[in-house]
Design an enzyme around this catalytic site. Sequence first.
Site, PDB file in Angstrom:
ATOM      1  N   TRP A   1       0.521 -12.780   1.626  1.00 39.67           N
ATOM      2  CA  TRP A   1      -0.057 -13.961   0.962  1.00 39.67           C
ATOM      3  C   TRP A   1      -1.568 -14.011   1.040  1.00 39.67           C
ATOM      4  O   TRP A   1      -2.201 -14.844   0.407  1.00 39.67           O
ATOM      5  CB  TRP A   1       0.522 -15.239   1.580  1.00 39.67           C
ATOM      6  CG  TRP A   1       1.954 -15.512   1.242  1.00 39.67           C
ATOM      7  CD1 TRP A   1       2.795 -14.745   0.479  1.00 39.67           C
ATOM      8  CD2 TRP A   1       2.734 -16.660   1.644  1.00 39.67           C
ATOM      9  NE1 TRP A   1       4.037 -15.330   0.381  1.00 39.67           N
ATOM     10  CE2 TRP A   1       4.023 -16.506   1.094  1.00 39.67           C
ATOM     11  CE3 TRP A   1       2.464 -17.771   2.418  1.00 39.67           C
ATOM     12  CZ2 TRP A   1       5.039 -17.447   1.301  1.00 39.67           C
ATOM     13  CZ3 TRP A   1       3.468 -18.711   2.621  1.00 39.67           C
ATOM     14  CH2 TRP A   1       4.742 -18.549   2.062  1.00 39.67           C
TER      15      TRP A   1
ATOM     16  N   HIS B   1      -5.350  -3.258   6.700  1.00 41.16           N
ATOM     17  CA  HIS B   1      -5.414  -3.603   5.276  1.00 41.16           C
ATOM     18  C   HIS B   1      -6.804  -3.289   4.736  1.00 41.16           C
ATOM     19  O   HIS B   1      -7.811  -3.494   5.422  1.00 41.16           O
ATOM     20  CB  HIS B   1      -5.079  -5.085   5.062  1.00 41.16           C
ATOM     21  CG  HIS B   1      -4.875  -5.386   3.618  1.00 41.16           C
ATOM     22  ND1 HIS B   1      -5.920  -5.604   2.764  1.00 41.16           N
ATOM     23  CD2 HIS B   1      -3.749  -5.429   2.867  1.00 41.16           C
ATOM     24  CE1 HIS B   1      -5.439  -5.796   1.540  1.00 41.16           C
ATOM     25  NE2 HIS B   1      -4.118  -5.687   1.579  1.00 41.16           N
TER      26      HIS B   1
ATOM     27  N   GLU C   1      -1.675   2.094   0.038  1.00 38.93           N
ATOM     28  CA  GLU C   1      -2.336   1.119  -0.828  1.00 38.93           C
ATOM     29  C   GLU C   1      -3.692   1.661  -1.258  1.00 38.93           C
ATOM     30  O   GLU C   1      -4.708   1.442  -0.567  1.00 38.93           O
ATOM     31  CB  GLU C   1      -2.563  -0.202  -0.085  1.00 38.93           C
ATOM     32  CG  GLU C   1      -1.304  -0.946   0.254  1.00 38.93           C
ATOM     33  CD  GLU C   1      -1.545  -2.459   0.236  1.00 38.93           C
ATOM     34  OE1 GLU C   1      -0.782  -3.154  -0.421  1.00 38.93           O
ATOM     35  OE2 GLU C   1      -2.525  -2.917   0.854  1.00 38.93           O
TER      36      GLU C   1
ATOM     37  N   GLY D   1       0.702  -8.386  -3.028  1.00 37.82           N
ATOM     38  CA  GLY D   1      -0.321  -9.368  -2.678  1.00 37.82           C
ATOM     39  C   GLY D   1      -0.299 -10.543  -3.635  1.00 37.82           C
ATOM     40  O   GLY D   1       0.531 -11.447  -3.517  1.00 37.82           O
TER      41      GLY D   1
END
Length: 260
Positions: free
Chosen positions: A9, A102, A171, A238
């Site tokens: 989130w 991330h 990613e 996301g």
Amino acid sequence: MKKLIVANWKMAPATWGEAQEILEFANDHLESLSETRELSVVFCPPFVFIEEAARLLGESHLEHEAFLGAQDISPQDTGALTGEVSGPMLAKLGVRYVIVGHSERRWKLGESDETVRAKLEAVLRNEMIPIVCLGETEREGDWMEFLRRQAERAFAGLPSGQVSRCVVAYEPVWAISTNPNARPDTPASAIEAMSVIRSALRSISGQEGNIMLYGGSVNAANAHDFIKEPDINGVLVGGASVRKEEFVKILSAAGDESRS
Ligand code: PGA
């Protein structure tokens, strides 16, 4: 094999009321998919919603398919570290998964490979499951070597049993939806990058059975293309994960695929 859908989130939604709506909407939807239990969902809300989310997940149908995740963790379990949230605190709230490395933390907040590694160790030490994000900034030059080195810096020297507990999320930074000119990767090229990571993991730990996710501009229109690939074990979503109607379409795509 069960597909894993991780909802990152990020810094949204603005209120617990909206967060609750997303969870309840997903709960209603998962009820219709529940017979088969072929899909697992991890919700990673901002820290401030974790306690409420844990209570809601515990009381709802989501208890069976959904797990709680955190978006970050302190590298230290104790001590004076202003602003940080420790592994023992997260574990006590029922957090099962923690995202580390991330790209927004690496590239926008300057988190180094050393810090990523320390956080990865904190997750393992507290018996949660790390979701380790790896990805090149641009698909140019020796991007494969970059990816291999990033994997080595995260995992080298860990006992192989610990490496194999980690979920890896490939990613590519250029594919994350908030980047200007973002474009999703294609499944074939994501699989190519994942094979570079798998081979790095094989040299580090002698194993390569890690759960491997794709993340970067996954949405209702393209989720199935990634999820249907046997070499892609799920997706890290996301922006689309806080748009509730869109998110349940992604869950449906994953449910359909694991049944086929
Ligand atoms: P996105 O984000 O789905 O909005 O591209 C993915 C992520 O940053 O984890």
